[in-house]
Design an enzyme around this catalytic site. Structure first.
Site, PDB file in Angstrom:
ATOM      1  N   LYS A   1      12.903  36.217  64.615  1.00  0.00           N
ATOM      2  CA  LYS A   1      12.715  35.976  66.038  1.00  0.00           C
ATOM      3  C   LYS A   1      11.943  37.083  66.753  1.00  0.00           C
ATOM      4  O   LYS A   1      11.791  38.195  66.250  1.00  0.00           O
ATOM      5  CB  LYS A   1      14.040  35.663  66.707  1.00  0.00           C
ATOM      6  CG  LYS A   1      15.104  36.601  66.713  1.00  0.00           C
ATOM      7  CD  LYS A   1      16.300  36.020  67.465  1.00  0.00           C
ATOM      8  CE  LYS A   1      16.950  37.190  68.158  1.00  0.00           C
ATOM      9  NZ  LYS A   1      18.219  36.999  68.728  1.00  0.00           N
TER      10      LYS A   1
ATOM     11  N   LYS B   1      28.310  51.852  66.507  1.00  0.00           N
ATOM     12  CA  LYS B   1      27.811  53.021  67.237  1.00  0.00           C
ATOM     13  C   LYS B   1      28.268  54.328  66.581  1.00  0.00           C
ATOM     14  O   LYS B   1      27.524  55.305  66.572  1.00  0.00           O
ATOM     15  CB  LYS B   1      28.270  52.989  68.701  1.00  0.00           C
ATOM     16  CG  LYS B   1      27.570  51.936  69.536  1.00  0.00           C
ATOM     17  CD  LYS B   1      26.102  52.291  69.778  1.00  0.00           C
ATOM     18  CE  LYS B   1      25.446  51.298  70.716  1.00  0.00           C
ATOM     19  NZ  LYS B   1      24.273  50.633  70.171  1.00  0.00           N
TER      20      LYS B   1
ATOM     21  N   LYS C   1      11.480  43.316  70.320  1.00  0.00           N
ATOM     22  CA  LYS C   1      10.623  44.499  70.364  1.00  0.00           C
ATOM     23  C   LYS C   1      10.973  45.504  69.286  1.00  0.00           C
ATOM     24  O   LYS C   1      10.172  46.361  68.952  1.00  0.00           O
ATOM     25  CB  LYS C   1      10.583  45.120  71.741  1.00  0.00           C
ATOM     26  CG  LYS C   1      11.902  45.549  72.302  1.00  0.00           C
ATOM     27  CD  LYS C   1      11.678  46.244  73.632  1.00  0.00           C
ATOM     28  CE  LYS C   1      12.849  46.043  74.574  1.00  0.00           C
ATOM     29  NZ  LYS C   1      12.641  45.027  75.556  1.00  0.00           N
TER      30      LYS C   1
END
Ligand code: TRP
Length: 332
Positions: free
Chosen positions: A196, A113, A199
């Protein structure tokens, strides 16, 4: 396995796709039968990356609708919004008092992050693992169904639990373990011929549980294929194998065998395979679509589910927080 206390947080990020369903979701639905499950929508954690979110409540509500549509049962599991359980925040404060800067800075997700949002390296981000520990330990959960990416957070949860027990000389918290679905986790490939379903790979790569038949058709008809087999019994390239995998989860074994045989004899027409896949996919997703539409427009039912979850979660949390306050030495 004996009855366990299970807890898992769900990130409120948009629509669920087939990969989510055959991953955690379907297993949550099974687990609620055999264990005491707490499933919550992690709408506090959202602020670590989106401090001023748009539609915070609507996103949480949308995820709730989709989990209910997929079979989570508010009478079996405790389903609630994280922000409806402020006891979590109190426990978070206590864990933060005994969490050290060095160990928090070493967490992989924190370091990621820092790289992703260098202008917003806030304390919430740093203490993500203590909040997650509080989520889990507020219910004294023993099992946490999470993927590999959360294992380090779970390890930290055990560290904080163990440290608390040692510091205050009471076995207040269990040391929760990952709940491994093993072979029950079906990996669903996407439609773009690569890995896989997800989105982040683009809207066209995933079939969402609330996609309408036209969208499903469009996505499947556009899925990547090759020019077709040229030798008998030839191995399938990955994009074709993916289509067969998708077929195998929504069609009958006979249908799969039929197309498999055509493939092996070099007589397959991908258009036919896709048409079949569209038909069976539409059929498979039909109940989800209907349930999602129904639930979305039933605000009073959703309110009731949320209130019921809040009540049940509170009941469990209150006991823990009283004990915690007691062993630390606060007035009770
Ligand atoms: N960190 C989890 C994720 O990103 C979400 C989460 C928050 C969670 N609190 C939790 C998962 C407690 C399990 C238990 O997916």
């Amino acid at each position: 396995m004996s009855r366990e206390i299970v807890c898992s947080g769900i990130r409120p990020t948009g629509n669920l796709h087939l990969g989510n369903y055959f991953g955690a979701l379907r297993n949550f639905v099974k687990m609620q039968e055999a264990h005491d499950c707490f499933f919550f929508i992690a709408d506090y954690h959202s602020l670590t990356t989106h401090p001023t979110p748009d539609n915070l409540y609507n996103n949480a509500r949308q995820i709730l609708v989709q989990y209910l549509a997929a079979g989570l049962d508010p009478d079996k599991a405790t389903i609630y919004l994280q922000s409806d359980l402020p006891e979590t925040v109190e426990l978070y404060l206590f864990f933060n008092m005994n969490a050290y800067l060095g160990e928090l800075e070493r967490v992989t997700s924190f370091k990621d992050k820092v790289r992703q949002q260098p202008n917003n390296v806030n304390a919430g981000l740093l203490t993500y693992p203590t909040l997650m520990a509080a989520d889990i330990l507020i219910h004294k959960a023993t099992k946490v169904p999470v993927g590999k990416d959360q294992e380090q957070h779970l390890e930290m949860t055990r560290t904080f639990a163990n440290r608390f027990n040692n510091m205050y000389k009471h076995e207040v918290f269990p040391l929760p373990q990952a709940f491994n679905f093993g072979s029950d986790l079906v990996k669903i490939p996407g439609l773009d011929g690569s890995g896989k379903m997800g989105k982040s790979e683009g809207e066209m790569n995933a079939i969402f549980l609330n996609d309408d038949p036209a969208a499903i058709k469009k996505k499947i008809m556009k899925a990547k294929t090759d020019l077709g087999p040229t030798e008998m019994n030839q191995e399938k390239p990955v994009e074709i194998a993916n289509l067969f995998t998708l077929l195998s989860v929504v069609s009958t074994p006979d249908t799969v065998a039929y197309f498999d045989d055509l493939y092996n004899r070099c007589q397959i027409r991908y258009g036919d395979l896709k048409k079949q896949l569209v038909e069976d996919m539409v059929k498979f997703t039909q109940p989800f679509r209907e349930r999602i539409a129904e639930l979305s427009s039933d605000e009073s039912y959703l309110r009731r589910v949320m209130d019921q979850g809040k009540e049940k979660a509170h009941e469990s949390a209150r006991r823990t927080i009283e004990e915690v306050r007691h062993v630390i030495g606060y007035r009770n």
